[in-house]
Design a protein around this motif. Structure first.
Motif, PDB file in Angstrom:
ATOM      1  N   VAL A  26      14.428   2.901  -3.381  1.00 60.61           N
ATOM      2  CA  VAL A  26      14.976   2.565  -2.062  1.00 60.61           C
ATOM      3  C   VAL A  26      14.304   1.349  -1.438  1.00 60.61           C
ATOM      4  N   GLY A  27      13.119   0.987  -1.928  1.00 65.16           N
ATOM      5  CA  GLY A  27      12.413  -0.149  -1.340  1.00 65.16           C
ATOM      6  C   GLY A  27      11.073  -0.339  -2.005  1.00 65.16           C
ATOM      7  N   VAL A  28      10.246  -1.176  -1.417  1.00 63.70           N
ATOM      8  CA  VAL A  28       8.904  -1.420  -1.941  1.00 63.70           C
ATOM      9  C   VAL A  28       7.902  -1.414  -0.801  1.00 63.70           C
ATOM     10  N   GLN A  29       6.657  -1.158  -1.153  1.00 61.32           N
ATOM     11  CA  GLN A  29       5.539  -1.371  -0.240  1.00 61.32           C
ATOM     12  C   GLN A  29       4.866  -2.674  -0.651  1.00 61.32           C
ATOM     13  N   ALA A  30       4.602  -3.542   0.289  1.00 60.89           N
ATOM     14  CA  ALA A  30       4.047  -4.847  -0.023  1.00 60.89           C
ATOM     15  C   ALA A  30       3.142  -5.315   1.105  1.00 60.89           C
ATOM     16  N   VAL A  31       2.385  -6.342   0.811  1.00 62.45           N
ATOM     17  CA  VAL A  31       1.503  -6.966   1.795  1.00 62.45           C
ATOM     18  C   VAL A  31       1.824  -8.454   1.819  1.00 62.45           C
TER      19      VAL A  31
END
Length: 478
Positions: A232-237
């Motif tokens: 459904v999505g990504v975690q990113a910085v």
């Protein structure tokens, strides 16, 4: 833009594959494409100079456009080296030597995948290139990547060619032409007049004016977010802080190392390895279990270094899957480090293009900052070692009269691939289906060198760009 915006397609990685894919998908103005790239963009003048200069490989320890990964080439004894990958828009295709040979038809026969026969992929090879030397049904004339062979070769390369001709090898004017079992010819290069023309400059950069295409650089993706086996999505910085973009379709194009690492960090991989690293298991797949690279033995020569030349101008292919490479310079000159006190000699490389050995890439920690553990295991197949030894003997036989040769040393062609291979139903090695979809996960694709079921018989760059062009159709169809 909010920290949690939504796209039709989210591409993780602006390497060679990601750049081709983003350009293709964003041709549809109704499809909003977002690309997240860990490295810098091409607008900075220093980055532009480093990625355009085709005479230098900007891959040294201090380079701002690469990332280094420790690996072991062999197990007995342990031979540690660093694998280098481009960390910049354009990826490794923005920092390499310009080698743009295609895989051969037999490579796709080995894949045995629907939609990946030679007749299926040729049009995509043609679509990505503008060949400045050859026309006709095998070559492209309107593609974004300019391809040319050296019209004049260095003195060292000429000596190598003479040795090959004296040994009875025929001259092959077009190594991207009809397949020939053996012979020597000029390397098709995506370096023209000293300028590197990779997918970053050729595909993505000219498309950034499109309103439906967004590129975020210096942005590190930590993991893919799954909801009941659906991406459904990504975690990113990003430079502004944490972000959590969502998308209808997510494509990992972070390279053979980066994409496999992200899959495992997201709980997709070998169950035992994930549990050992402390990652909850979401989907059990053999990520990183059957990867391959081109093992290489290099022999130093007494030839002088030719500066401001492509790293490789010609290559010899033998009937037993060896590629013999006369490098124009040593590693010090290749990376542009001409400081005094650095001994430097050009080498002749002996490369096994269809190795039996398979390496492993495994998760070392659940912390995304910790690099994965890589083992090439080049010495795990005695037949591979015997083939490399035979190639070194061939070099001595035909070129020892033209240069003083050193003892062969283990090296690698830096062509790691197959960490998340495609495969048919029932294939125990398959991570993806034949359309690059991650098995057992909806709305998640991998499109880069990870997906190749077997390593190609030529350097992989042209083939990776081709497969991204081909896979755009799969992602677009959903």
């Amino acid at each position: 833009m909010s920290a949690g915006w939504h796209s039709d397609v989210l591409i993780v990685g602006a390497g060679s594959a990601g750049c081709v894919l983003a350009e293709r998908l964003s041709r549809d103005p109704a499809c909003h494409v977002t690309v997240l790239e860990q490295g810098p963009g091409l607008s900075d003048s220093l980055i532009a100079r480093l990625t355009k200069n085709g005479a230098v490989l900007p891959v040294g320890l201090g380079s701002p456009v690469v990332r280094h990964y420790p690996t072991s080439l062999t197990s007995h004894p342990h031979r540690p080296v660093r694998v280098v990958r481009g960390a910049v828009v354009g990826g490794s295709g923005a920092v390499n030597g310009g080698y743009f040979c295609r895989a051969v038809p037999e490579d796709f026969t080995r894949w045995q995948l629907p939609g990946w026969d030679w007749s299926d992929v040729l049009e995509h090879f043609r679509a990505i290139e503008t060949d400045l030397d050859f026309n006709g049904p095998l070559h492209g004339r309107g593609g974004p990547i300019r391809v040319q062979r050296c019209r004049e070769i260095s003195e060292n390369t000429e000596l190598f060619v003479h040795g090959a001709v004296e040994a009875g090898y025929s001259w092959i004017a077009d190594l991207n032409g009809p397949p020939v079992p053996q012979g020597i010819g000029p390397i098709p290069l995506n370096i023209v007049d000293g300028v590197r023309h990779g997918p970053g400059w050729g595909c993505l950069q000219p498309s950034l004016h499109r309103a439906n295409l967004t590129l975020l650089t210096v942005t590190t993706v930590l993991r893919v977010r799954l909801n009941a086996n659906r991406a459904v999505g990504v975690q990113a910085v990003s430079p502004e802080g944490p972000i959590a973009p969502t998308a209808d379709r997510i494509v990992l194009s972070a390279g053979a190392i980066g994409s496999a690492h992200l899959l495992m960090l997201s709980g997709i991989g070998d169950e035992n390895a994930l549990r050992k690293a402390g990652v909850p298991v979401e989907v059990r797949l053999p990520v990183g279990q059957h990867c391959a690279d081109h093992p290489e033995w290099v022999l130093s020569t007494s030839w002088g270094t030719d500066v401001d030349r492509p790293v490789l101008e010609v290559a010899l292919h033998t009937a037993d899957d060896l590629e013999i490479r006369p490098y124009t310079g040593g590693f010090v000159s290749m990376i542009g480090d001409h400081r005094r006190g650095h001994p430097d000699w050009p080498h002749i490389g002996v490369v096994l293009m269809q190795p039996r050995a398979r390496g492993h890439l495994t998760l070392a920690s659940d912390d995304p900052r910790v690099l994965p553990h890589i083992e090439h295991r080049y010495d795990s197949e005695p037949a591979d070692v015997a083939a490399l030894r035979q190639g070194a003997e061939l070099v001595r036989e035909h070129w020892s009269s033209k240069t003083q040769l050193g003892e062969p040393m283990w090296s690698t062609s830096q062509h790691l691939c197959g960490t998340a291979p495609m495969g048919n139903d029932g294939d125990a090695c398959a991570v993806l289906d034949h359309q690059c979809r991650v098995r057992g996960v909806e709305n998640l694709w991998v499109v880069d060198g990870s997906v190749m079921p077997t390593i190609p018989s030529r350097g992989p760059h042209a083939t990776i760009a081709m497969l991204a062009h081909r896979a755009a159709e799969f992602v677009s169809a959903g």
